[in-house]
Write a protein that holds these residues in place. Structure first.
Motif, PDB file in Angstrom:
ATOM      1  N   LEU A 110       2.729  -4.351   3.368  1.00 49.26           N
ATOM      2  CA  LEU A 110       3.567  -3.525   3.209  1.00 49.26           C
ATOM      3  C   LEU A 110       2.983  -2.114   3.239  1.00 49.26           C
ATOM      4  O   LEU A 110       2.062  -2.018   2.347  1.00 49.26           O
ATOM      5  N   VAL A 111       3.417  -1.189   3.817  1.00 47.33           N
ATOM      6  CA  VAL A 111       3.038   0.173   3.644  1.00 47.33           C
ATOM      7  C   VAL A 111       4.172   0.985   3.451  1.00 47.33           C
ATOM      8  O   VAL A 111       4.820   1.133   4.442  1.00 47.33           O
ATOM      9  N   LYS A 112       4.360   1.925   2.007  1.00 46.70           N
ATOM     10  CA  LYS A 112       5.411   2.585   1.929  1.00 46.70           C
ATOM     11  C   LYS A 112       4.977   4.010   1.529  1.00 46.70           C
ATOM     12  O   LYS A 112       3.999   4.184   1.034  1.00 46.70           O
ATOM     13  N   ARG A 113       5.919   4.833   1.596  1.00 46.88           N
ATOM     14  CA  ARG A 113       5.808   6.174   1.091  1.00 46.88           C
ATOM     15  C   ARG A 113       6.055   6.067  -0.672  1.00 46.88           C
ATOM     16  O   ARG A 113       7.089   5.430  -0.849  1.00 46.88           O
ATOM     17  N   PHE A 114       5.308   6.582  -1.498  1.00 48.89           N
ATOM     18  CA  PHE A 114       5.384   6.576  -2.816  1.00 48.89           C
ATOM     19  C   PHE A 114       6.621   7.549  -2.890  1.00 48.89           C
ATOM     20  O   PHE A 114       6.931   8.645  -2.513  1.00 48.89           O
ATOM     21  N   PRO A 115       7.672   6.993  -3.798  1.00 52.61           N
ATOM     22  CA  PRO A 115       9.132   7.486  -3.769  1.00 52.61           C
ATOM     23  C   PRO A 115       9.067   8.862  -4.564  1.00 52.61           C
ATOM     24  O   PRO A 115      10.104   9.653  -4.518  1.00 52.61           O
ATOM     25  N   GLN A 116       8.207   9.329  -5.529  1.00 54.77           N
ATOM     26  CA  GLN A 116       8.228  10.351  -6.280  1.00 54.77           C
ATOM     27  C   GLN A 116       7.720  11.510  -5.879  1.00 54.77           C
ATOM     28  O   GLN A 116       6.741  11.285  -5.103  1.00 54.77           O
ATOM     29  N   ARG A 117       8.351  12.673  -6.026  1.00 53.72           N
ATOM     30  CA  ARG A 117       7.814  14.082  -5.561  1.00 53.72           C
ATOM     31  C   ARG A 117       6.586  14.368  -6.469  1.00 53.72           C
ATOM     32  O   ARG A 117       6.901  14.635  -7.857  1.00 53.72           O
TER      33      ARG A 117
ATOM     34  N   LEU B 282       0.712  -1.113   0.085  1.00 54.33           N
ATOM     35  CA  LEU B 282      -0.052  -0.149   0.096  1.00 54.33           C
ATOM     36  C   LEU B 282       0.845   1.172   0.195  1.00 54.33           C
ATOM     37  O   LEU B 282       1.911   1.475   0.872  1.00 54.33           O
ATOM     38  N   TYR B 283       0.675   2.018  -1.107  1.00 55.58           N
ATOM     39  CA  TYR B 283       1.457   3.256  -1.134  1.00 55.58           C
ATOM     40  C   TYR B 283       0.875   4.414  -0.574  1.00 55.58           C
ATOM     41  O   TYR B 283      -0.424   4.604  -0.949  1.00 55.58           O
ATOM     42  N   VAL B 284       1.485   5.121   0.034  1.00 61.40           N
ATOM     43  CA  VAL B 284       0.916   6.507   0.363  1.00 61.40           C
ATOM     44  C   VAL B 284       1.766   7.764  -0.076  1.00 61.40           C
ATOM     45  O   VAL B 284       2.811   7.802   0.067  1.00 61.40           O
ATOM     46  N   ALA B 285       1.201   8.661  -0.869  1.00 62.33           N
ATOM     47  CA  ALA B 285       1.805   9.874  -1.604  1.00 62.33           C
ATOM     48  C   ALA B 285       1.582  10.966  -0.773  1.00 62.33           C
ATOM     49  O   ALA B 285       0.528  11.156  -0.426  1.00 62.33           O
ATOM     50  N   ALA B 286       2.596  11.793  -0.526  1.00 62.47           N
ATOM     51  CA  ALA B 286       2.777  12.913   0.507  1.00 62.47           C
ATOM     52  C   ALA B 286       2.052  13.923  -0.399  1.00 62.47           C
ATOM     53  O   ALA B 286       1.980  14.128  -1.713  1.00 62.47           O
ATOM     54  N   ALA B 287       1.664  14.919   0.207  1.00 61.85           N
ATOM     55  CA  ALA B 287       0.724  15.966  -0.396  1.00 61.85           C
ATOM     56  C   ALA B 287       1.583  16.673  -1.304  1.00 61.85           C
ATOM     57  O   ALA B 287       2.896  16.848  -1.227  1.00 61.85           O
ATOM     58  N   PRO B 288       1.066  17.126  -2.606  1.00 61.45           N
ATOM     59  CA  PRO B 288       2.150  17.747  -3.646  1.00 61.45           C
ATOM     60  C   PRO B 288       2.840  19.046  -3.146  1.00 61.45           C
ATOM     61  O   PRO B 288       2.153  19.676  -2.380  1.00 61.45           O
ATOM     62  N   GLU B 289       4.037  19.277  -3.521  1.00 60.47           N
ATOM     63  CA  GLU B 289       4.478  20.657  -3.198  1.00 60.47           C
ATOM     64  C   GLU B 289       3.966  21.674  -4.178  1.00 60.47           C
ATOM     65  O   GLU B 289       3.470  21.449  -5.209  1.00 60.47           O
ATOM     66  N   ILE B 290       3.830  22.878  -3.612  1.00 61.07           N
ATOM     67  CA  ILE B 290       3.657  24.083  -4.458  1.00 61.07           C
ATOM     68  C   ILE B 290       4.912  24.891  -4.949  1.00 61.07           C
ATOM     69  O   ILE B 290       5.679  25.286  -4.035  1.00 61.07           O
ATOM     70  N   GLU B 291       4.993  24.943  -6.181  1.00 59.69           N
ATOM     71  CA  GLU B 291       6.150  25.448  -6.595  1.00 59.69           C
ATOM     72  C   GLU B 291       6.014  26.988  -6.738  1.00 59.69           C
ATOM     73  O   GLU B 291       4.595  27.617  -6.395  1.00 59.69           O
ATOM     74  N   ALA B 292       6.939  27.781  -6.984  1.00 54.74           N
ATOM     75  CA  ALA B 292       6.795  29.449  -6.931  1.00 54.74           C
ATOM     76  C   ALA B 292       5.831  29.747  -7.668  1.00 54.74           C
ATOM     77  O   ALA B 292       5.162  30.751  -7.469  1.00 54.74           O
ATOM     78  N   ALA B 293       5.576  29.259  -9.004  1.00 56.62           N
ATOM     79  CA  ALA B 293       4.771  29.804  -9.941  1.00 56.62           C
ATOM     80  C   ALA B 293       3.573  29.398  -9.736  1.00 56.62           C
ATOM     81  O   ALA B 293       2.524  30.125 -10.267  1.00 56.62           O
ATOM     82  N   THR B 294       3.110  28.782  -8.640  1.00 60.62           N
ATOM     83  CA  THR B 294       1.778  28.434  -8.219  1.00 60.62           C
ATOM     84  C   THR B 294       1.610  28.802  -6.557  1.00 60.62           C
ATOM     85  O   THR B 294       0.890  28.267  -5.849  1.00 60.62           O
TER      86      THR B 294
ATOM     87  N   PRO C 170      -0.961  17.013   9.109  1.00 63.62           N
ATOM     88  CA  PRO C 170      -0.545  15.676   9.439  1.00 63.62           C
ATOM     89  C   PRO C 170       0.916  15.161   9.034  1.00 63.62           C
ATOM     90  O   PRO C 170       0.830  15.213   7.528  1.00 63.62           O
ATOM     91  N   ASP C 171       1.631  14.461   9.281  1.00 58.88           N
ATOM     92  CA  ASP C 171       2.939  14.092   8.915  1.00 58.88           C
ATOM     93  C   ASP C 171       2.570  12.689   8.140  1.00 58.88           C
ATOM     94  O   ASP C 171       1.891  11.806   8.708  1.00 58.88           O
ATOM     95  N   VAL C 172       3.143  12.772   6.936  1.00 59.20           N
ATOM     96  CA  VAL C 172       2.595  11.716   6.059  1.00 59.20           C
ATOM     97  C   VAL C 172       3.431  10.306   6.751  1.00 59.20           C
ATOM     98  O   VAL C 172       2.929   9.118   6.596  1.00 59.20           O
ATOM     99  N   ASP C 173       4.492  10.412   7.451  1.00 68.38           N
ATOM    100  CA  ASP C 173       5.178   9.178   7.992  1.00 68.38           C
ATOM    101  C   ASP C 173       4.232   8.687   9.110  1.00 68.38           C
ATOM    102  O   ASP C 173       4.152   7.346   9.375  1.00 68.38           O
ATOM    103  N   ASP C 174       3.431   9.401   9.909  1.00 66.31           N
ATOM    104  CA  ASP C 174       2.596   9.149  10.883  1.00 66.31           C
ATOM    105  C   ASP C 174       1.507   8.437  10.207  1.00 66.31           C
ATOM    106  O   ASP C 174       0.861   7.263  10.860  1.00 66.31           O
ATOM    107  N   ILE C 175       0.749   8.750   9.041  1.00 67.71           N
ATOM    108  CA  ILE C 175      -0.046   8.140   8.333  1.00 67.71           C
ATOM    109  C   ILE C 175       0.496   6.844   7.749  1.00 67.71           C
ATOM    110  O   ILE C 175      -0.461   5.698   8.211  1.00 67.71           O
ATOM    111  N   ILE C 176       1.649   6.733   7.413  1.00 70.42           N
ATOM    112  CA  ILE C 176       2.117   5.279   7.074  1.00 70.42           C
ATOM    113  C   ILE C 176       2.263   4.396   8.284  1.00 70.42           C
ATOM    114  O   ILE C 176       1.938   3.074   8.063  1.00 70.42           O
ATOM    115  N   LYS C 177       2.643   4.767   9.539  1.00 75.03           N
ATOM    116  CA  LYS C 177       2.843   4.060  10.535  1.00 75.03           C
ATOM    117  C   LYS C 177       1.478   3.342  10.836  1.00 75.03           C
ATOM    118  O   LYS C 177       1.479   2.161  11.244  1.00 75.03           O
TER     119      LYS C 177
END
Length: 472
Positions: A177-184, A114-126, A160-167
């Protein structure tokens, strides 16, 4: 409703659906059907050749009594999901196990993550999107008061911290298995080609877009203002689910994408907190509406979140406000000093109200964690539960959401134990019972980290009391 200035003693527990349930048209499945819903045969597990109807009825009643203070019935209060959809079809273990969608989507050694993807980052242009993640209530003015206690001003809480959600998810779905999605993931600008814009869009300027980039791919996501004004902008859920579908790794059973922005599903929606596409094994969950600063807006009674949502006086007050009189039969209630639900209630009462910055952060996390495992349950084929109060119940609004328990009921647990212990781990039927206890122990261990908040303190007490009965 309960007067926030009066401390409710919670001296009796509501174990059956409220009096309003009948008014709404909800009929709680009969005792034998609730027991039968845990079996692959679809029959009452206590039934055996040669047993008289009277003996079977007594055995069934005894079993139901033993479970009543562990797995209470759904409350079904006004405007709750089951009050709005009282005839929602139940999904038994048998119906779940024979779902067509499950034939080629069972967890296996190659597809068990089970993959958990962290919230997307916001770039300067957005950068304008950064303001959208902050609720527009109570900022710096001490507002935002829910029932049952004052919520401080809208200080800048970290999501909330994505690592806490994963735990937490790893313990809840113990054995997978529960892992963090590796891509940003990144929010980037999106320029809509003029030739593809409709006349109404180009003239009104109401429809806007942002891009959500994952690696070299970028998907258009529709945005709009929040209809109730609680956030500066909302993201379209269907577009986010499309992104999640393209993200699923080869070894994934499923993936859940977290977003810190408010979401909507269609133009008629005010907002949507989460959704799963079970067939595609993807889910998207927003942190936005779980922010404690919105508790006043959502009319959340802080004194009666789970497990105190089963306080009989609280349930009766709500029913009375809808004209359902106290003199009517209002379901089974008990005054007791034992049992898992009572233990949960006492443990939660011993915890401070969520007034400090840290406890509010944990409150936010507890709500999000419950929704994440709910949506992943759909990815594992579980439908909304109508048998008991259960984390897999559907909810229609935030006030109902916080009344729901964090645990899987007996029916839904039978499905998860089968999927993990029987199908994935190949431990056989006998292995499922031991798996249930292992899972409970794993949850106790991980929830200790967050016991400062009522939901987790109550859950730990419920788990320990349940384990004690299973091991006695």
């Amino acid at each position: 409703m309960s007067d926030a200035s009066i401390i409710c003693p919670h001296d009796a527990i509501q174990l059956e659906p409220s009096a309003y349930a009948k008014t709404a048209g909800y009929n709680w499945p009969a005792l034998d059907r609730r027991l039968a819903a845990t079996t692959n045969s679809g029959r009452n597990p206590l039934a055996a050749r040669g047993k008289s109807p009277d003996v079977l009825e007594k055995l069934t009643q005894d079993a139901a009594n033993a479970l009543s203070d562990v797995f209470p019935g759904p409350l079904v209060l006004p405007e709750d999901e089951l009050a709005c959809n009282p005839k929602y079809p139940p999904q038994s273990f048998r119906s779940w196990n024979h779902e067509d969608l499950r034939k080629n989507r069972k967890p296996n050694k190659k597809r068990k993550t089970l993959y958990v993807a962290a919230a997307p980052e916001i770039e300067a242009a957005t950068g304008f999107m950064r303001e959208w993640v902050h609720p527009r209530v109570g900022r710096g003015k001490g507002k935002g008061k829910g029932k049952g206690g004052k919520i401080p001003s809208n200080q800048e809480l970290e999501p909330p911290d994505v690592d806490d959600i994963i735990k937490y998810t790893g313990a809840f779905y113990h054995g997978m298995l529960v892992k963090r999605f590796p891509q940003r993931l990144r929010f980037v600008p999106w320029t809509e080609p003029k030739k593809s814009a409709t006349r109404s869009e180009s003239e009104s300027g109401d429809t806007k877009f942002v891009g959500l980039a994952v690696g070299n791919n970028c998907t258009r996501v529709r945005v709009r203002p929040s209809p109730d004004g609680m956030f500066g902008g909302q993201l379209n859920l269907s577009d986010l689910l499309d992104v999640a579908i393209e993200m699923v790794p080869e070894d994934a059973y499923s993936i859940v994408l977290l977003v810190d922005h408010d979401m909507y599903e269609d133009e008629e929606d005010d907002f949507c907190c989460g959704r799963a596409y079970g067939a595609d094994r993807v889910a998207v969950v927003s942190t936005a509406r779980y922010h404690p600063a919105l508790d006043g807006h959502a009319e959340i009674d802080l004194a009666h979140m789970w497990p105190a949502s089963h306080c009989k006086a609280y349930v009766d007050d709500i029913c009375a406000a809808e004209g359902v009189l106290r003199g009517l039969v209002t379901g089974k209630a008990v005054k007791t000093s034992s049992g898992p639900i009572w233990a949960a209630l006492q443990a939660a009462r011993s915890v401070e109200r969520p007034l400090t910055l840290e406890t509010r952060r944990l409150l936010w996390f507890s709500r999000l964690a419950r929704t994440v495992v709910h949506e992943l349950g759909h990815c594992l084929g579980l439908d909304h539960c109508v048998y008991y109060a259960c984390v897999m119940q559907g909810t229609s609004r935030m006030a109902e959401d916080v009344r729901q328990p964090p645990y899987l009921c007996l029916v839904c647990l039978s499905k998860i134990s089968h999927a993990v212990a029987y199908e994935l781990q190949a431990r056989g039927e006998a292995g499922k019972e031991e798996y249930v206890k292992e899972r409970y122990r794993a949850l106790v261990a991980i929830c200790e980290e967050w016991r400062e908040i009522g939901l987790f303190a109550g859950y730990i007490a419920w788990l320990r009391a349940r384990l004690e009965r299973l091991e006695s």
